[in-house]
Design an enzyme around this catalytic site. Structure first.
Site, mmCIF file in Angstrom:
data_model
loop_
_atom_site.group_PDB
_atom_site.id
_atom_site.type_symbol
_atom_site.label_atom_id
_atom_site.label_comp_id
_atom_site.label_asym_id
_atom_site.label_seq_id
_atom_site.Cartn_x
_atom_site.Cartn_y
_atom_site.Cartn_z
ATOM 1 N N HIS A 1 -146.483 25.308 20.751
ATOM 2 C CA HIS A 1 -146.502 23.868 21.164
ATOM 3 C C HIS A 1 -147.833 23.953 21.726
ATOM 4 O O HIS A 1 -148.576 24.790 21.873
ATOM 5 C CB HIS A 1 -145.497 24.029 22.436
ATOM 6 C CG HIS A 1 -145.345 22.878 23.172
ATOM 7 N ND1 HIS A 1 -146.238 22.236 24.011
ATOM 8 C CD2 HIS A 1 -144.300 21.891 23.314
ATOM 9 C CE1 HIS A 1 -145.844 20.958 24.639
ATOM 10 N NE2 HIS A 1 -144.454 20.877 24.193
ATOM 11 N N ASP B 1 -144.029 32.356 25.922
ATOM 12 C CA ASP B 1 -143.785 30.882 26.422
ATOM 13 C C ASP B 1 -142.222 30.865 26.218
ATOM 14 O O ASP B 1 -141.679 30.861 24.902
ATOM 15 C CB ASP B 1 -144.384 30.162 25.367
ATOM 16 C CG ASP B 1 -143.955 28.467 25.533
ATOM 17 O OD1 ASP B 1 -142.891 28.515 26.326
ATOM 18 O OD2 ASP B 1 -144.317 27.558 24.926
ATOM 19 N N GLN C 1 -137.930 27.860 25.391
ATOM 20 C CA GLN C 1 -136.722 27.487 24.514
ATOM 21 C C GLN C 1 -136.216 28.779 24.493
ATOM 22 O O GLN C 1 -134.963 28.672 23.812
ATOM 23 C CB GLN C 1 -137.336 27.030 22.954
ATOM 24 C CG GLN C 1 -138.181 25.681 22.942
ATOM 25 C CD GLN C 1 -137.488 24.580 23.360
ATOM 26 O OE1 GLN C 1 -136.099 24.468 23.466
ATOM 27 N NE2 GLN C 1 -138.159 23.431 23.788
ATOM 28 N N LYS D 1 -135.373 22.096 31.109
ATOM 29 C CA LYS D 1 -134.773 22.503 29.866
ATOM 30 C C LYS D 1 -133.572 23.261 30.014
ATOM 31 O O LYS D 1 -132.809 23.758 29.026
ATOM 32 C CB LYS D 1 -135.745 23.106 29.076
ATOM 33 C CG LYS D 1 -136.881 22.335 28.326
ATOM 34 C CD LYS D 1 -137.781 23.114 27.337
ATOM 35 C CE LYS D 1 -139.176 22.190 27.434
ATOM 36 N NZ LYS D 1 -139.145 20.842 26.555
ATOM 37 N N CYS E 1 -145.192 18.037 19.788
ATOM 38 C CA CYS E 1 -146.147 18.448 20.319
ATOM 39 C C CYS E 1 -146.602 19.897 19.670
ATOM 40 O O CYS E 1 -146.975 21.109 20.282
ATOM 41 C CB CYS E 1 -146.094 19.035 21.810
ATOM 42 S SG CYS E 1 -145.949 17.520 22.917
#
Lengths: 415, 149
Positions: free
Chosen positions: A128, A206, A209, A232, A372
């Site tokens: 991202h 990261d 997700q 999220k 993104c």
């Protein structure tokens, strides 16, 4: 016919008021944009109302009753996150406004003192923008070099390139997403972390997700930095978490200066507060952090393995049906062992925004655009893709609705 | 699909076979513009003899709405006087493709429809200001372009 996992949607669906919405000429809403943000259960919505109705107060300073209640609830969320991620020390949990801010915090507060001219920072083609741009800024400022791990035709990282970068002995940090927000590819983070450790490079994951969709055990992973966002995973917007090793956080300079992050301030010098407050300048997002607790409780009750299994079942079902739609190209692993509940696709010769508009008219919300992730779009040689992403409340009937709309696209564009 | 139609035969046809698609080498007016949201990205090339448009072409990538609207725009301004083109209104363009409803129904997709008109207005503005040194003739084209969507 329904297995135990697919009953998850039936079990929790009524907790999400927005899923009863009708949109676009009275069509039932089919919400398949969960990688962007998830919907919120009534438990989270009630928690925020309760906070403002009954407890609202600033934290960490005043001694009155409301301040004590708010402080206690705020710190209780920190403890809950600590447990949820299987972290041992709650002082390593820093509340920020989202994954983006968490990564920028590391780039600023750790990067500026630890990355110099001639050093290398490694990221990947499927990141991202939030895990690319901070490293571009840092390397441009310091004269360090930014390198990429490319992806193969299945949308998986070519980890032999990581070996090559690490072999230079110049890599200071590797920043990689746990799950790709576009392709859904699950990174073999254990392997990446081992490689980095052996080479003496720091590793940032990261997890935006990943944490919402599978069991993430930070003690087991043994990385250096881990970032994710509350919104999220059923929680409110404006709350994120940076986890980092205490030894690193202690040595890092503050990210922002202001209230709460100080111990003593004099005219020309300041001593900083202890962890985690050193990195939480200013009044934090008290209300949203507190109601994030309700989201963690909700997911804990369901069990993260059940969340993952539900998404595997939906993704398998969707991949199978989508492969039969005329003119449809699917990107990524197409293998639920290696893929989260995210499917990116395009129609040959049809722009993703035309696809999204047609399916939106049927009440189906998917995302179209570059997500993104323009570096990845360049790699795939497309301007944009369509993306359907699932969550605990997604049903097979909703996937059928998506498929029907996609068939309509093929018909309208005469594919 | 229900509601006001977007994907009419005409739009599909234009998106598949855009008019005036291509590039003009060393044009009098060249403007690149894009919509970050959906990745529509076009280059508009215009030649003029100072009073009217003599040649217009475009290339780039975009959705069906963007491709169709840009095609129709290039057809509509061909051989038109610059004064007329300066005053060209978005409604004229949208009406040509039956997309007037987008202004109300889709603040997102209206950008696809009007990208080329925005590029055109900016392009003519730059032509007057930079090439002809005539800010008076340029009028408020820049503000108009900026406020199209």
């Amino acid at each position: 016919m329904q297995s135990t996992t697919s009953s998850l949607d039936t079990q929790c669906r009524s907790d999400f008021p927005v899923l009863e919405r009708r949109v676009r000429d009275d069509k039932a809403l089919v919400y398949l944009d969960n990688a962007a943000t998830t919907q919120k259960p009534i438990q989270v919505i009630d928690a925020i109302t309760d906070y403002y109705k009954n407890h609202n107060s600033n934290i960490h300073r005043a001694v009155h009753a409301l301040a004590e209640e708010s402080t206690e609830a705020f710190e209780a969320t920190r403890d809950k996150v600590t447990k949820f991620l299987n972290v041992t020390n709650s002082k390593e949990i820093i509340f920020v406004k989202g994954t983006t801010e968490a990564i920028n915090l590391v780039a600023y507060a750790w990067g500026r003192d630890n990355v110099q001219k001639g050093d290398i920072v490694v990221t990947t083609e499927y990141e991202h923008h939030s895990n690319i741009v901070p490293w571009q800024i840092l390397t441009q400022e310091t004269g360090a070099e930014l390198k990429y791990i490319d992806i193969d035709e299945n949308g998986e990282l070519m980890l032999e390139q990581l070996d090559e970068h690490l072999a230079t002995g110049k890599v200071k940090l590797v920043a990689v997403s746990h799950v790709s927000n576009v392709l859904g590819t699950i990174t073999d983070v254990k392997e990446v972390i081992t490689k980095c450790k052996n080479a003496g490079a720091k590793i940032l994951i990261d997890g935006a997700q990943a944490v919402p969709h599978m069991k993430v055990d930070i003690s087991d992973l043994d990385c250096d930095f881990y970032a994710f966002s509350a919104h999220k995973m059923l929680g409110p917007t404006g709350v994120g978490v940076l986890w980092a090793r205490k030894e690193l956080l202690e040595k890092m300079r503050p990210f922002q200066g202001g209230g709460d992050m100080i111990r003593e301030v004099h005219k020309f010098e300041t001593t900083y507060n202890d962890l985690p407050y050193k990195f939480e300048a200013g009044t934090p997002n008290v209300a949203d952090v507190i109601c994030f607790s309700a989201a963690i409780d909700y997911l804990t009750k369901i069990g993260m393995n059940n969340v993952r299994n539900h998404e595997i079942e939906l993704t398998e079902y969707a991949l199978e049906k989508m492969s039969k739609v005329k003119g449809l190209v699917i990107y990524g692993p197409k293998d639920t062992e290696k893929q989260g509940g995210v499917i990116s696709f395009n129609f040959k010769d049809v722009h993703p925004h035309d696809v999204a508009t047609i399916v939106d008219k049927n009440g189906v919300a998917i995302r179209s655009g570059h997500h993104c992730a323009q570096v990845l779009m360049e790699k795939l040689e497309v301007a944009a893709t369509n993306r359907a992403s699932f969550y605990i409340y997604t049903t097979k009937q909703e996937i059928d609705a998506l498929i029907n709309s996609l068939e309509e696209v093929a018909k309208v564009f005469k594919l | 699909m229900s509601g006001d139609p977007i994907y009419t035969e005409m739009i599909i046809e234009y998106s598949r076979n855009p008019s005036n698609f291509g590039k003009i080498e060393d044009p009098q007016i060249h403007r690149h513009d894009s919509n970050p949201l959906c990745g529509d990205s076009i280059d508009l090339y215009v030649n003029t003899d100072g009073t009217k448009i003599t040649e217009v072409k475009f290339d780039g990538k975009g959705c069906a709405i963007c491709m169709a609207c840009t095609s129709v725009l290039t057809e509509m301004i061909q051989n038109k006087n610059l004064d007329e083109v300066k005053n060209f209104q978005k409604d004229e363009l949208l009406a040509e493709l039956g997309l007037e409803h987008l202004i109300k129904t889709s603040p997102v997709r209206i950008k696809c429809a009007l990208l080329s008109l925005k590029a055109l207005k900016y392009g003519i503005y730059s032509y007057f200001v930079e090439k002809m040194n005539d800010t008076e003739a340029a009028g408020n084209l820049k503000e108009e372009a900026a406020s199209l969507y």
